[in-house]
Structures are given as structure tokens and as C-alpha cells.
Design a protein around this motif. Structure first.
Motif, short mmCIF file in Angstrom:
data_model
loop_
_atom_site.label_atom_id
_atom_site.label_comp_id
_atom_site.label_asym_id
_atom_site.label_seq_id
_atom_site.Cartn_x
_atom_site.Cartn_y
_atom_site.Cartn_z
N THR A 111 -0.52 -7.01 15.67
CA THR A 111 0.81 -6.62 15.17
C THR A 111 1.63 -7.82 14.72
OG1 THR A 111 1.67 -6.67 17.44
CG2 THR A 111 0.88 -4.54 16.59
N TYR A 112 0.98 -8.88 14.28
CA TYR A 112 1.74 -10.04 13.80
C TYR A 112 2.52 -9.65 12.54
CZ TYR A 112 -1.87 -12.46 16.58
OH TYR A 112 -2.73 -12.85 17.57
N THR A 113 3.72 -10.15 12.44
CA THR A 113 4.53 -9.90 11.23
C THR A 113 4.85 -11.19 10.49
OG1 THR A 113 6.59 -10.02 12.51
CG2 THR A 113 5.58 -7.83 12.22
N HIS A 114 4.56 -12.34 11.12
CA HIS A 114 4.83 -13.63 10.47
C HIS A 114 3.95 -14.68 11.15
CE1 HIS A 114 7.00 -17.29 9.15
NE2 HIS A 114 7.42 -16.55 8.16
N TYR B 123 -1.03 -10.00 -0.59
CA TYR B 123 -1.07 -10.35 0.83
C TYR B 123 -1.34 -11.84 1.01
CZ TYR B 123 -1.56 -5.32 1.81
OH TYR B 123 -1.37 -3.97 1.90
N GLU C 23 -2.69 -12.05 6.62
CA GLU C 23 -2.49 -10.60 6.60
C GLU C 23 -3.79 -9.87 6.27
OE1 GLU C 23 1.89 -9.53 5.18
OE2 GLU C 23 0.94 -10.93 3.79
N GLN D 91 4.64 -16.15 14.67
CA GLN D 91 4.17 -15.49 15.90
C GLN D 91 2.77 -15.95 16.27
OE1 GLN D 91 4.58 -11.54 14.37
NE2 GLN D 91 6.58 -11.21 15.35
#
Length: 972
Positions: A759-762, A741, A745, A765
Motif C-alpha cells: 500500500t505504498y503511496t510514495h 507510472y 508503482e 514510505q
């Protein structure tokens, strides 16, 4: 006929274009000329070689490079110019209006081929097995000129070859001299040297060390690393890599390339060491990092580097790195490796239980100046939106919070005023409490270049740092003040400026609060602030201080650069305001070549401050008590923000000892080694019920941890860093995280384990959220950074491409404020029991607490902390160079070896804090800045006495650390 127009101010450069244009860019009136039938317009002073390159025509070259002045020695770049006799070198020939140049003809081809033939005749033809095969300019140029055969042969042996052969005990008739393998990072093979002098010139012009020269004549000419008997390890070489990068052959070659092969792909990223923020190309084979090459379009470093960023990246794959989460019930137990789910559940249960038992203010976080902006933002969000308190602090407060307070009070914003390029326009450079050559070496190279061009230097420092005197550098004034008297020195300089009529009254009337100026001028002009009155206090001769003040006020553009020697004092904030006063008094603000510029210690000190890592401020330096600011985040996060400021690190430790603070999430920081009064830090950590360390290695703080969450290195993550000039640079993932990770993350996993729904994915954001909530970052996005390379905040509608120079027309606060700076002596006093004053700092090869650099070959240069002591002070104590000595203060004691030197004044001793075996902070006190709690690292009253070796405390500490790092073997 195609017409190429090159914009004049400045040349438009695609930051991804890595072509070497041969000579540096110029700025001048437009000149139109013709190259091979193409008409091109370039600035006056541009070389014919660069003009041709701008038109897409690359003239063959070997000695030329666009980061150095033209040399004209290789004769490969000859051209023909209509109306002129002969074949001049295109690198040294400037363009002229109407000039017609031909880069190709039969005559030129014959000449170039002949020149290359001579070079190849003195070069081994082992291209197939050479480490530079496929990455060799000599090989490329041989192909470019069509050389297919060599008629000449170098003489057998030679004076220089025989000299080396005799020294090494080799065959007296050997053709090639032996390699120099002394440097751990690169090798020198003189047999492959073509004597282009690029390495020598890079050492002089780019780095400014002047460590290299050419020795011998004719075929025996070779590069030499200094005096007879010197090699690349023992010479003045600082291993910055400039010579390796400049070398067009395999004469100077990275050992990693020799071992791993020529890299096949590269990714541009940002160095994770100091606050300069150098851009690098991480060059790889597959996912294996082969080398780090400074990126030529990096706006902070302009293609230069230091030993740390260039070579000291091996810690990322060091065997001591922890890659699996670990937990333990109590700190006297060994660690147990677990999966991520179990570690996060264990951590969440502990933290929930603590808050239920002791209240929501019983836990907090510490963010890191080594982590990205996005990671720091999430950690402070964790405490405010999940823990529901403001208990967040950062090492940035521990080193530079007086900058934020002092500049905020004076100018209205808490950051440096200039970009690094601004130093090229400075006429007077004042360095106070900073050691750029050791702590910010790439910027120091820019600074030294300007000094060699004629700028004057004023150094205010108790030590004789390299900027006082080194190769081709000598300060106009060195003011070796007594530690702790910064405010008195700065106010005495203001006294001279005010009383001698050197004030820029027009600037003050236009840009500053006039009534406040009159009040300050009355204060500064009082006789008690004169250099004569303060001489006994500061230790600086009055005449020297007066001369330095006059030079700063009248010498042209005056720029001030300062570091931790200013901020890490009980009056750090006062000194910063005093420095701002000097700039405003003399009108040295708001244009190129001037300003007030803090040199940030770690890679993202500026960014961690920007992201709201302080207990009293939300991102963008806005106080938590302001309801309109809290409302922004309450809408964005869907929670209520506590209006009361939280706890700083010392307050957390005090509360822990008192039994009210029980849980800490510490990301990327080692407070046990880096913070003052080690005994107190240890007591606070030991009193907590859940300490979570999120890092690469089991650091000293982890000795008291219950959870260890493995971190990711800068090579394994995406994000941004913000350097000392407010420059936001992209950090790009070079390889997959070895722990599974990225750090952001891990923080998100922990937050969600505690009930959040992030809910961040990158990281992109996260930056979008930062831009939406922080005015100074409103125009920052990954798209913008990909387009322009980097930007300096403020970046918003008013400044869509950022702000290189602050306060051009007005201060952020409107009118600049000149603030009274009363000197108040620190409570830490020397006396009969502790007669010396200890100050601390860094050394070039090591970095901060050494967690990274100690796990690289950099330890060859600095394997232990030593105590610098003046020979007079050593003599009266019976201490010889290299002896073990006891360093004792009112807070504690430690032992280390003595180094006798006159770089420190009598009455002053100095050491670094890179090695945990020394634990220099065991002797520093808990005194701190009156406004920000920034620790007073730079003034500690001590005694030094002979010792037989490590102290009892060090032995106990070592035993405790060893017990604390036991890891149970993995279950079968």
C-alpha cells in the motif's frame, strides 16, 4: 552596526543558496573588516568581493565566478579601500584585519559605467531577440551600473573578422564573424564574446582539458577552440558544458535554449549515468525540459558536469521509447499493445502457473543499478515476500561484487572509504583498473586539479589512459601490466613495502590484527613475490614497480582508486583484498586524502548492493542464513524468509537450460548485451516460459521476452540514488511519467496482482521501511535529505549527518585484516590459436550498453565500437586502420573496425561494449571470480584477422532482433 559572523571551518552554506559569490571560499584564521558600514568576519584569504557577498552586498562583476580563481580582468568590480590609493579589483584583493571597504561612490559609478560602455560597444544590441535575454549577466551588469547609452562604436571588420569572413566566403567587411554550430548541443557566436576569459578558465581550472584559448588582439580578440581550423566538434573540447555555464552572454549557448526559450522553473535532481552522482537543476518551461545545469552545491560534483549528464538526456523523449505495456504468447510472435490491467493479469497468471508446475524456486528477479534505492528494494522484496525465494541478482554483482567481498573481509564493510573531496588532500594517487576521464569524468576533473597542484600519480593499466599523459598531466609511473596479473602486481608492491622497511608498524599494531600481519608479511616477503621474480609474468619492469611501491609508501597521503579492471577478473576479490593490504601496510586509511575507493560504474551500483539485491544477502549486507536478520523482515513483511541463498544470474541461466528455472522479472537491465557469453545468455532466456522486461526501450533482452512493461526515466520519478562515495542523493520528479507510472508503482502493481497487499503511496514510505530495517540507513529520511541536501551512510544515531570518511578510529570489523593474496592464473590462457588478450571498457561519450546515449547526439563522437590494436600486432596480420576485422575467442566471434594505436601494449587489444551490433560479449567467456561469480570480462584470449564485414552470426542476430521487435498496429 550589524555584525555578520561567517563560521570558519567550513563556511555555513545553505545548499539552496545559488548566489555566485565571485571567488572561491577560503579556510583560515578569522579576519574582521567593514564593507559599506557592515562589520563582517570571514576566513583569512577571502577576497573583498566574497566578503561583501557574504554580507549581502553584491559587487558588479563579469570575469569573476566562485568556481574559479580570481582573474581581475573585467575591472567592473573595483572598490575603494580606506588608506589605500587607487581602486583595486575586489576579486583579487584579499581581506585584512580592520580593512574598511566602500563598494559605492560617484567615482566608482563613473568607472564602472565607463567599463561597461566599452564592453557594450563591441557587442550586438539585439537583446530582445537574443537567446540569453533574461539570463544574461552582461545585460544584468549594464542595468546594475546604470548604463543607458553607448558613445563608442566598434570598428567595421577587423583582422579576425576578415579571417573568418574569407574562410566562410562571406563579405570581407562583415562586422561579426560566423557562428560555430558544429557541436550538436551548443553554439558559439563570437560576435557576442566580451573576452572575459571565463570559458577558457573553466576549461582549464574546472574541467582540466585546456581546449580553449583567446586568439587575436584588441577588438579582434575572440575565444578559439584550439588550433587553426578547429571547431568545437573537432577540437579537444569534451563537451562538458563548463564553458557554456561560465559564459555571461549568449556567446556560448545551449541550442535547446535557443529553440525552446529561457527556462522558467527548475527542480534539483540527480544524474542517472555513472557512479559519481552529480546533482543537476532540471530547468523547464511548463513540463518541457529545456536544459540540465550542474548544481553548484551538489557535494559530488560541485557544479561541474560531463557531456552525458549535461546534454545526453534526450533519450527520455526518444521516438523509440515504449509507453504502452505489450504481451505475446511466444517470442516468435509480434508484440501486442494492451492496457496495464491486461498486462499485469497475463504476467501474474504466467508466473503463478510456472511456480505451481515447477516449484517456488523456478522464478526470480534481476534488479537494476540504474533504478532508485526504493525501486531496487521493492524488486528484491518481490522475490522474497511474494515469490518466497531468494532468486535476486543485479548488475552490481556483475561488475563490483568483489568490492563487497574483498573490502568486507578486510575492513568489515563493503564500500569506499572516502568522499570525493578527499582527493584534494592526496599526495599520491594510485589508479588501478579504472579510467576516470572516460568513465567518471567529473571526479577525474577533481583528480586532475589535484595533480596539477603537485600530487603524484601511479597508473596500473594495460592501456595508456589519459591519466598517464594529457594536457598538464603526466603520471609519475605507468605500470602496463599483462591483463589478469593484478594480484601479482599488488603483492609485488607489498613485497617491496615489507622487505624495504616501509611498513607503518605503529598503525598496524594499533588498528590491525598483529598475528595476521606477521603471517601476511612472511608471505609477501617471499622472494617469489619480488618485482624481479614477477617481471616476466606481469610485463612490468622490476625497477618501475619498485619505484611505484616506494612512492606510494613514502609519498605522503596515498589514495587508491580502482574500477572494473580490478573486479572483473577471476581473482577480483583477491585483488581487492590486496589493495586493502597496501592501504593498511602504509597506514593510508581513516583520514582525509587516503583510502581505498571503488569507482562504481552505474549511477546506483552502490545502492542496489545496499538494498539487498544479492541472493545471499538482505539489505545492509546481512546474510539470509542469520535468523535474527530474517526476523526483522519477517515482522516487517508478515512472511517467512527462505534461509537458503538463491540463484545468481549465471545460475538462473544454467537452471533455465536445465529446465528448472522458467520465469524472470528483469527491471532496467539488458543482460543479453551486458553479461558474458552471449550465446549462453540467449539459450537461457529462450528456455524460459515467461520473461518480463521492464525498461524504457525494447532492448536486446526483450528479444526473448513475453511481457514488456514500459519504464519511467529518472526525470519522471521520486527516490534516491547512492553514489560511489556512499552519498544518498534525492531524485526528484521533474515531469509526469510518460508511461503513466513510476517504476516502483509498476513493481507494486505486479506484486499485488500476485496476491500481495502493498500500500505504498510514495517512495518516502519505502525509505522509511528501509531506515527501520537497515542499520546503516537508520537516520536517512526524505526530511533529512531536504534539510542537508545529501548524506553518506552510515547515517544513524552515531552519525546523524552521515559519515564522509570511514574507519577513522577503528575498522567496522574492529581490527583490520591483512589477508594472504596468492596469485592463481586464470584458466583463460592465450596460446597459438588465440595469442592476444582482449580487455574491455568504456568511452566518454557513451554509457554502458548504450541504451540511453545511443539515442542522443552523443553518437556523433562514437557511432560504433572499434577494436584498438597495436600497430605491430596489426602489421603482422595485414590489418590497416579502419579495416573490418574478425575478433574470435573460444566462446564466439564478431566483427568490427580496427583502430591502430599505441595506447594498448603489444599482445593486448581493447574494445567497448556500447553497441548491440557488435555484441562484444559474444566473445567473452563464462570464467568468473572465485568468490562472487563476477564475470571475467577483462581477460579473454582472442585472435584478430582481416574480415569483409559483419559476421554470419551478426547478420542472423540482426534478423532475429528485427523479427522480435515487430509490434502489431493498434486496433481501430
Amino acid at each position: 552596526m550589524k555584525d555578520f559572523i561567517i563560521p570558519q571551518f567550513p563556511p555555513s552554506v545553505d545548499w539552496r543558496d545559488e548566489r555566485d559569490m565571485g571567488t572561491p571560499a577560503r579556510m583560515g584564521a578569522p579576519v574582521t573588516m567593514t564593507v559599506d558600514g557592515f562589520e563582517i568576519t570571514v576566513p583569512e584569504g577571502t577576497s573583498v568581493m566574497r566578503a561583501a557577498a557574504e554580507a549581502g552586498i553584491m559587487v558588479p562583476k563579469l570575469c569573476a565566478s566562485d568556481n574559479m580563481e580570481a582573474f581581475g580582468s573585467c575591472r567592473l568590480c573595483v572598490v575603494e579601500i580606506e588608506g589605500r590609493r587607487g581602486t583595486p579589483a575586489s576579486c583579487t584583493t584579499p581581506v585584512a584585519e580592520g580593512m574598511v571597504v566602500h563598494t559605492q561612490s560617484d567615482k566608482l559609478r563613473r568607472m564602472r559605467k565607463g567599463v561597461m560602455e566599452l564592453y557594450i560597444s563591441d557587442h550586438p544590441l539585439d537583446c530582445l531577440t537574443c537567446a540569453a535575454n533574461g539570463d544574461c549577466e552582461l545585460q544584468d551588469m549594464a542595468g546594475a551600473v546604470g548604463l543607458r547609452d553607448v558613445r563608442y562604436k566598434a570598428p567595421e571588420g577587423g583582422a579576425l573578422a576578415n579571417h573568418f569572413a574569407t574562410r566562410e566566403g562571406a563579405d570581407i567587411n562583415a562586422l561579426y564573424v560566423p557562428k560555430d554550430e558544429s557541436n550538436p548541443y551548443f553554439t558559439y557566436d563570437p560576435a557576442k564574446c566580451i573576452v572575459c576569459s571565463r570559458c577558457v578558465r573553466a576549461c582549464e581550472e574546472v574541467q582540466g582539458t585546456f581546449a580553449l584559448t583567446i586568439e587575436g588582439r584588441g577588438f579582434d580578440s575572440r575565444v578559439s577552440a584550439g588550433a587553426a581550423g578547429d571547431d568545437f566538434l573537432t577540437s579537444d573540447c569534451v563537451s562538458c558544458g563548463a564553458c557554456v555555464q561560465a559564459c555571461p552572454t549568449a556567446t556560448l549557448q545551449e541550442k535547446s535554449v535557443i529553440e525552446l526559450g529561457t527556462p522558467e522553473r527548475s527542480i534539483i535532481t540527480t544524474c542517472a549515468y555513472c557512479g559519481v552522482g552529480c546533482s543537476f537543476k532540471a530547468e523547464l518551461n511548463g513540463d518541457e525540459l529545456v536544459r540540465m545545469v550542474p548544481y553548484k552545491h551538489g557535494k559530488a560534483n560541485r557544479g561541474h558536469s560531463c557531456i552525458k549528464g549535461r546534454f545526453a538526456y534526450g533519450y527520455a523523449s526518444h521516438k523509440e521509447r515504449i509507453l504502452k505495456p505489450m504481451i505475446r504468447e511466444s517470442i516468435d510472435q509480434p508484440w501486442r499493445e494492451v492496457e496495464w490491467d491486461e498486462a499485469l493479469a497475463f504476467t501474474a497468471d504466467r508466473l503463478r502457473g510456472i511456480q505451481q508446475k515447477y516449484g517456488r524456486n523456478s522464478v526470480g528477479v534481476i534488479t537494476s543499478s540504474r533504478c532508485t534505492n526504493e525501486e531496487s528494494y521493492l524488486v528484491q522484496k518481490l522475490t522474497r515476500a511474494v515469490f518466497m525465494n531468494n532468486n535476486t541478482d543485479t548488475c552490481a554483482r556483475v561488475c563490483h561484487s568483489p568490492t563487497g567481498y574483498g573490502l568486507g573481509q578486510a575492513f568489515g564493510t563493503s564500500a569506499g572509504t572516502q568522499d570525493f573531496d578527499s582527493v584534494a588532500q592526496a599526495d599520491v594517487i594510485m589508479i588501478i583498473g579504472a579510467n576516470p576521464t572516460d568513465a567518471h569524468p567529473v571526479f577525474a576533473s577533481h583528480m586532475k586539479k589535484r595533480v596539477r597542484q603537485g600530487a603524484k600519480v601511479i597508473v596500473v593499466d594495460p592501456r595508456r589512459i589519459d591519466m598517464v599523459r594529457s594536457a598538464h598531466i603526466e603520471a609519475a609511473h605507468h605500470l602496463p601490466l599483462k591483463p589478469g596479473t593484478n594480484v601479482a602486481v599488488v603483492t609485488a608492491m607489498a613485497h617491496v613495502i615489507v622487505t624495504e622497511g616501509l611498513v607503518d608498524e605503529a598503525f598496524i599494531r594499533e588498528r590491525c590484527d598483529w598475528d595476521e600481519y606477521l603471517h601476511y608479511a612472511e608471505f609477501a616477503s617471499q622472494p617469489r613475490h619480488s618485482p624481479e621474480a614477477t617481471e616476466m609474468l606481469t610485463g612490468i619492469p622490476a625497477a618501475d614497480l619498485r619505484a611505484a611501491a616506494r612512492l606510494y609508501a613514502t609519498g605522503g597521503n596515498g589514495a587508491i582508486y580502482y574500477g572494473l579492471g580490478v573486479t572483473e577478473h577471476s581473482q577480483g576479490s583477491t585483488t581487492v583484498m590486496g589493495i586493502a593490504n597496501l592501504a593498511m601496510l602504509t597506514g593510508n586509511i581513516g583520514r582525509e586524502g587516503v583510502g581505498v575507493n571503488p569507482l562504481r560504474g552505474q549511477n546506483n551500483v552502490q545502492g542496489s548492493c545496499d538494498m539487498g539485491s544479492f541472493p545471499h544477502e538482505l539489505p545492509g549486507y546481512r546474510h539470509v542464513k542469520l535468523p535474527e536478520v530474517r526476523e526483522i523482515y519477517e515482522k516487517a513483511w508478515g512472511v517467512e524468509i527462505d534461509p537458503e541463498p538463491g540463484l545468481r544470474i549465471p545460475n538462473m541461466l544454467d537452471a533455465a537450460v536445465a529446465g528448472t528455472f522458467k520465469g524472470l522479472y528483469c527491471q532496467g537491465e539488458d543482460i543479453l548485451q551486458s553479461d558474458p557469453d552471449t550465446h549462453h545468455v540467449a539459450a537461457g532466456l529462450a528456455a524460459m516460459e515467461c520473461v518480463i522486461v521492464h525498461d524504457l526501450f525494447l532492448n536486446e533482452t526483450a528479444n526473448y521476452a513475453h511481457v514488456f512493461l514500459p519504464g519511467s526515466s529518472f526525470l519522471e520519478k521520486d527516490g534516491t540514488f547512492t553514489n560511489a562515495e556512499r552519498r544518498i542523493n534525492r531524485v526528484r520528479k521533474v515531469m509526469a511519467p510518460k508511461n503513466g507510472y513510476e517504476d516502483w508503482e509498476v513493481t507494486q502493481l505486479l506484486a499485488n496482482a500476485l496476491g500481495a497487499n502493498w500500500t505504498y503511496t510514495h517512495p518516502q514510505q519505502i525509505m522509511e521501511e528501509i531506515a527501520a530495517t537497515t542499520p546503516s540507513f537508520a537516520g536517512v529520511s526524505y526530511e533529512v535529505l531536504e534539510e542537508v541536501g545529501s548524506v553518506q551512510w552510515p547515517c544513524n544515531e552515531d552519525a546523524p549527518e552521515g559519515t564522509p570518511t570511514m574507519h577513522v578510529d577503528h575498522f567496522v570489523s574492529g581490527k583490520g585484516r591483512l589477508i594472504v593474496t596468492e596469485y592463481v592464473a586464470t584458466d583463460e590462457r592465450s596460446g597459438p590459436r588465440f595469442p592476444l588478450l582482449l580487455t574491455t571498457g568504456r568511452i566518454l561519450s557513451q554509457y554502458n550498453v548504450g541504451a540511453q546515449t545511443r539515442r542522443t547526439a552523443n553518437s556523433m563522437w562514437h557511432e560504433e565500437d572499434v577494436l584498438e590494436i597495436h600497430p605491430h600486432d596489426a602489421e603482422v596480420r595485414g590489418i590497416n586502420d579502419g579495416d573490418w576485422v574478425r575478433l574470435a575467442s573460444r566462446a564466439g566471434d564478431t566483427t568490427l573496425r580496427a583502430k591502430l594505436t599505441d595506447r594498448v601494449s603489444t599482445g593486448v587489444v581493447y574494445t567497448t561494449f556500447h553497441h548491440p551490433t557488435t555484441q562484444a560479449n559474444v566473445v567473452t567467456t563464462d570464467f568468473s571470480d572465485w568468490a562472487t561469480n563476477c564475470p571475467e570480462f577483462k581477460v579473454t584470449a582472442v585472435q584478430v584477422s582481416p574480415s569483409n564485414g559483419p559476421s554470419e552470426w551478426q547478420e542472423r542476430y540482426s534478423e532475429h532482433a528485427e523479427r522480435s521487435r515487430r509490434i502489431l498496429p493498434a486496433a481501430e
